[in-house]
Design a protein around this motif. Structure first.
Motif, PDB file in Angstrom:
ATOM      1  N   TRP A   1       4.652   1.728 -22.125  1.00  0.00           N
ATOM      2  CA  TRP A   1       3.551   2.487 -21.530  1.00  0.00           C
ATOM      3  C   TRP A   1       3.997   3.816 -20.936  1.00  0.00           C
ATOM      4  N   HIS A   2       5.083   4.362 -21.428  1.00  0.00           N
ATOM      5  CA  HIS A   2       5.495   5.706 -21.034  1.00  0.00           C
ATOM      6  C   HIS A   2       5.156   6.656 -22.176  1.00  0.00           C
ATOM      7  N   TRP A   3       4.303   7.619 -21.888  1.00  0.00           N
ATOM      8  CA  TRP A   3       3.815   8.550 -22.888  1.00  0.00           C
ATOM      9  C   TRP A   3       4.718   9.785 -22.873  1.00  0.00           C
ATOM     10  N   VAL A   4       5.368  10.050 -23.964  1.00  0.00           N
ATOM     11  CA  VAL A   4       6.313  11.157 -24.037  1.00  0.00           C
ATOM     12  C   VAL A   4       5.775  12.182 -25.025  1.00  0.00           C
ATOM     13  N   GLY A   5       5.660  13.416 -24.557  1.00  0.00           N
ATOM     14  CA  GLY A   5       5.154  14.470 -25.435  1.00  0.00           C
ATOM     15  C   GLY A   5       5.519  15.820 -24.878  1.00  0.00           C
ATOM     16  N   SER A   6       5.120  16.840 -25.573  1.00  0.00           N
ATOM     17  CA  SER A   6       5.423  18.201 -25.163  1.00  0.00           C
ATOM     18  C   SER A   6       4.130  18.986 -25.008  1.00  0.00           C
ATOM     19  N   ALA A   7       3.935  19.545 -23.809  1.00  0.00           N
ATOM     20  CA  ALA A   7       2.811  20.446 -23.616  1.00  0.00           C
ATOM     21  C   ALA A   7       3.106  21.759 -24.330  1.00  0.00           C
ATOM     22  N   ALA A   8       2.081  22.575 -24.472  1.00  0.00           N
ATOM     23  CA  ALA A   8       2.284  23.875 -25.126  1.00  0.00           C
ATOM     24  C   ALA A   8       3.334  24.693 -24.386  1.00  0.00           C
ATOM     25  N   ARG A   9       3.393  24.566 -23.048  1.00  0.00           N
ATOM     26  CA  ARG A   9       4.347  25.329 -22.243  1.00  0.00           C
ATOM     27  C   ARG A   9       4.916  24.420 -21.152  1.00  0.00           C
ATOM     28  N   VAL A  10       6.221  24.494 -20.927  1.00  0.00           N
ATOM     29  CA  VAL A  10       6.884  23.769 -19.842  1.00  0.00           C
ATOM     30  C   VAL A  10       7.492  24.807 -18.916  1.00  0.00           C
ATOM     31  N   HIS A  11       7.147  24.746 -17.633  1.00  0.00           N
ATOM     32  CA  HIS A  11       7.598  25.727 -16.666  1.00  0.00           C
ATOM     33  C   HIS A  11       8.564  25.066 -15.690  1.00  0.00           C
ATOM     34  N   ARG A  12       9.698  25.718 -15.442  1.00  0.00           N
ATOM     35  CA  ARG A  12      10.666  25.229 -14.451  1.00  0.00           C
ATOM     36  C   ARG A  12      10.419  25.969 -13.161  1.00  0.00           C
ATOM     37  N   LEU A  13       9.943  25.273 -12.148  1.00  0.00           N
ATOM     38  CA  LEU A  13       9.650  25.911 -10.861  1.00  0.00           C
ATOM     39  C   LEU A  13      10.880  25.871  -9.961  1.00  0.00           C
TER      40      LEU A  13
ATOM     41  N   SER B   1       9.116  15.602 -23.181  1.00  0.00           N
ATOM     42  CA  SER B   1      10.175  15.070 -24.043  1.00  0.00           C
ATOM     43  C   SER B   1      11.523  15.690 -23.704  1.00  0.00           C
ATOM     44  N   ALA B   2      11.540  16.974 -23.283  1.00  0.00           N
ATOM     45  CA  ALA B   2      12.803  17.629 -22.946  1.00  0.00           C
ATOM     46  C   ALA B   2      13.475  16.949 -21.761  1.00  0.00           C
ATOM     47  N   LEU B   3      12.689  16.507 -20.771  1.00  0.00           N
ATOM     48  CA  LEU B   3      13.251  15.828 -19.607  1.00  0.00           C
ATOM     49  C   LEU B   3      13.803  14.467 -19.999  1.00  0.00           C
ATOM     50  N   VAL B   4      13.041  13.716 -20.800  1.00  0.00           N
ATOM     51  CA  VAL B   4      13.476  12.390 -21.231  1.00  0.00           C
ATOM     52  C   VAL B   4      14.777  12.481 -22.036  1.00  0.00           C
ATOM     53  N   GLU B   5      14.857  13.458 -22.913  1.00  0.00           N
ATOM     54  CA  GLU B   5      16.048  13.614 -23.744  1.00  0.00           C
ATOM     55  C   GLU B   5      17.236  14.115 -22.928  1.00  0.00           C
ATOM     56  N   HIS B   6      16.984  15.060 -22.021  1.00  0.00           N
ATOM     57  CA  HIS B   6      18.072  15.644 -21.238  1.00  0.00           C
ATOM     58  C   HIS B   6      18.771  14.598 -20.384  1.00  0.00           C
ATOM     59  N   HIS B   7      17.986  13.689 -19.784  1.00  0.00           N
ATOM     60  CA  HIS B   7      18.568  12.670 -18.920  1.00  0.00           C
ATOM     61  C   HIS B   7      18.751  11.334 -19.627  1.00  0.00           C
ATOM     62  N   ALA B   8      18.495  11.312 -20.924  1.00  0.00           N
ATOM     63  CA  ALA B   8      18.654  10.076 -21.699  1.00  0.00           C
ATOM     64  C   ALA B   8      18.009   8.889 -20.981  1.00  0.00           C
ATOM     65  N   ILE B   9      16.743   9.054 -20.615  1.00  0.00           N
ATOM     66  CA  ILE B   9      16.041   8.022 -19.850  1.00  0.00           C
ATOM     67  C   ILE B   9      15.745   6.817 -20.741  1.00  0.00           C
ATOM     68  N   ASP B  10      16.133   5.661 -20.267  1.00  0.00           N
ATOM     69  CA  ASP B  10      15.831   4.413 -20.956  1.00  0.00           C
ATOM     70  C   ASP B  10      14.431   3.968 -20.531  1.00  0.00           C
ATOM     71  N   LEU B  11      13.445   4.247 -21.366  1.00  0.00           N
ATOM     72  CA  LEU B  11      12.054   3.985 -21.014  1.00  0.00           C
ATOM     73  C   LEU B  11      11.727   2.499 -20.963  1.00  0.00           C
ATOM     74  N   GLU B  12      12.581   1.665 -21.514  1.00  0.00           N
ATOM     75  CA  GLU B  12      12.354   0.225 -21.482  1.00  0.00           C
ATOM     76  C   GLU B  12      12.969  -0.427 -20.245  1.00  0.00           C
ATOM     77  N   ARG B  13      13.728   0.337 -19.499  1.00  0.00           N
ATOM     78  CA  ARG B  13      14.376  -0.187 -18.304  1.00  0.00           C
ATOM     79  C   ARG B  13      13.337  -0.517 -17.238  1.00  0.00           C
ATOM     80  N   LYS B  14      13.509  -1.619 -16.526  1.00  0.00           N
ATOM     81  CA  LYS B  14      12.572  -2.013 -15.486  1.00  0.00           C
ATOM     82  C   LYS B  14      12.721  -1.106 -14.270  1.00  0.00           C
ATOM     83  N   TYR B  15      11.609  -0.893 -13.574  1.00  0.00           N
ATOM     84  CA  TYR B  15      11.649  -0.040 -12.388  1.00  0.00           C
ATOM     85  C   TYR B  15      12.512  -0.634 -11.281  1.00  0.00           C
ATOM     86  N   THR B  16      12.663  -1.940 -11.263  1.00  0.00           N
ATOM     87  CA  THR B  16      13.512  -2.570 -10.255  1.00  0.00           C
ATOM     88  C   THR B  16      14.980  -2.219 -10.456  1.00  0.00           C
TER      89      THR B  16
END
Length: 448
Positions: free
Chosen positions: A436-448, A11-26
């Protein structure tokens, strides 16, 4: 047992980049599941990617809601599908990267679609692999990258060369079945997978084992020199390179098996990911040139190779045209070493073989009971013999239980598909996915 398992976006990635999940991949963005690996504990690791290209926006755009991005993600899930950890890594050093969610220099590679494979090593370490024999070792909790191996993309690049493998699979005894690349295959300047190999020593953060070459795809790479020799890749005790590698090559042996084949049938062929059938046997996908106009009917083969490099035959029972894996480019093969079974899924059928190469089952995907499988990609077999598939557009994993015998595979698959549909409906209510985009938060998010 859960048959349907979502592969979520943080969810942090989706929110940070304001991803429009309904937008077509094309429109310039996309999500894709590339591989799945299963630990002996039952934990699942999913390698997936998300990227966006915003046409007409300056590459130096600072607003994360507008800027281009590309990330590799690895999500660790409990056996029941509960997300536990997610590792996020920036991918491209060619476009601006927001290091808030993983920098491009310490992550899983430089190319947007770099990482392609996962493997859980015997000590529990996760190996993420990709083209140019890039190999990253990652701690089981996805908290850190402990080692990296790779080679320059272009032959004339003076950067240090420390490659390992583009694909890795483990044998029951803990050896590593790998593919290795060479420069000059079909006169290409970039490295291409050409050698099937095996290790006798473990791969760790502190040491890289020697690869013993078993088979080659092309036996005559062009214009190789001593600079192309790899001291870690040996055949008959000497480094592979120039005129020294396993002969005859796989393509030479395949051409001999088909007297009616055309001279150019296997030119520009490619090597797929090998799968371990048992400790002393593997199956190697080989497929011919892919044409833009369509390649259905072109040659392909699944070759059986022993751990001594002996050609042991082919998986039989597939029609070159009617069962062609070129439709949708479905070249994946999976094996269950514990039961010595081999599986392949393409747009026409789900196939199952015994270790001798005899076709035991072909489930026709035109049959309405199995037709939903057309939307899935074959990923892996678990240590318990379950077959893992990934839905290409719904970003869900389908886990098919191991059949007691291959004769009852059809009933097991039918029951799994039915259970998957019911569980998917329940997941939609709980997760409320967008397109069909599943947005959630794992217990831990690691930035590699």
């Amino acid at each position: 047992m859960n048959h349907a398992i979502p592969v979520p976006l943080p969810s942090a990635l989706v929110e940070h980049h304001a991803i429009d999940l309904e937008r077509k991949y094309t429109d310039g963005w996309g999500v894709r599941v590339d591989d799945v690996a299963v630990a002996p504990s039952g934990d699942l690791y999913a390698l997936h990617h998300v990227h966006r290209h915003t046409y007409g926006v300056d590459e130096e755009e600072a607003d994360p809601a507008k800027a281009d991005f590309g990330y590799s993600l690895i999500t660790r899930m409990a056996p029941d599908g509960t997300p536990l950890d997610t590792a996020v890594s920036g991918q491209s050093d060619l476009a601006r990267q927001d290091t808030t969610l993983g920098g491009p220099t310490t992550g899983l590679g430089e190319d947007l679609w770099w990482a392609q494979g996962l493997c859980v090593l015997p000590d529990g370490t996760l190996a993420a692999t990709g083209p140019d024999d890039q190999t990253h070792l990652i701690t089981p909790d996805l908290a850190a990258v402990t080692a990296h191996h790779g080679m320059p993309r272009w032959r004339d690049d003076a950067s240090p060369r420390d490659p390992f493998a583009a694909w890795i699979s483990t044998t029951p005894a803990g050896r590593l079945l790998c593919t290795a690349s060479e420069y000059g295959i079909y006169n290409y300047a970039n490295p291409l997978n050409n050698i099937v190999s095996i290790t006798d020593q473990p791969l760790t953060a502190a040491s890289k084992p020697t690869l013993r070459a078993l088979a080659s795809l092309d036996a005559r790479p062009v214009k190789q020199t001593e600079a192309d020799l790899r001291p870690d890749l040996l055949f008959d005790g000497k480094p592979v390179g120039m005129d020294h590698r396993p002969r005859p090559s796989l393509t030479e042996q395949l051409a001999e098996l088909e007297p009616t084949s055309r001279p150019g049938d296997w030119y520009d062929a490619r090597l797929g990911r090998p799968a371990v059938v048992r400790e002393d046997l593997c199956v190697v996908p080989v497929f011919g040139h892919i044409y833009r106009s369509g390649s259905r009917g072109e040659p392909f083969a699944f070759a059986l190779v022993t751990d001594q490099g002996e050609f042991a035959g082919l998986l039989g029972g597939m029609h070159r045209y009617h069962d062609s894996p070129f439709t949708g480019h479905c070249f994946e093969i999976a094996a269950d070493p514990g039961r010595e079974r081999i599986y392949h899924l393409n747009r026409y059928g789900l196939f199952a073989w015994t270790a001798t190469g005899d076709l035991a089952q072909r489930l026709d995907l035109e049959d309405k009971r199995f037709k939903p499988l057309k939307h899935f990609t074959l990923m892996d077999c678990t240590p318990a013999g379950e077959v893992i598939l990934a839905h290409r557009t719904q970003h869900l994993l389908l886990r098919i239980p191991s059949p007691s015998t291959l004769d009852c595979l059809g009933q097991v698959v039918e029951d799994a598909v039915r259970s998957y549909a019911k569980e998917r409906a329940a997941l939609k209510k709980r997760w409320q996915p967008t397109s069909w985009h599943w947005v959630g938060s794992a217990a831990r998010v690691h930035r590699l």
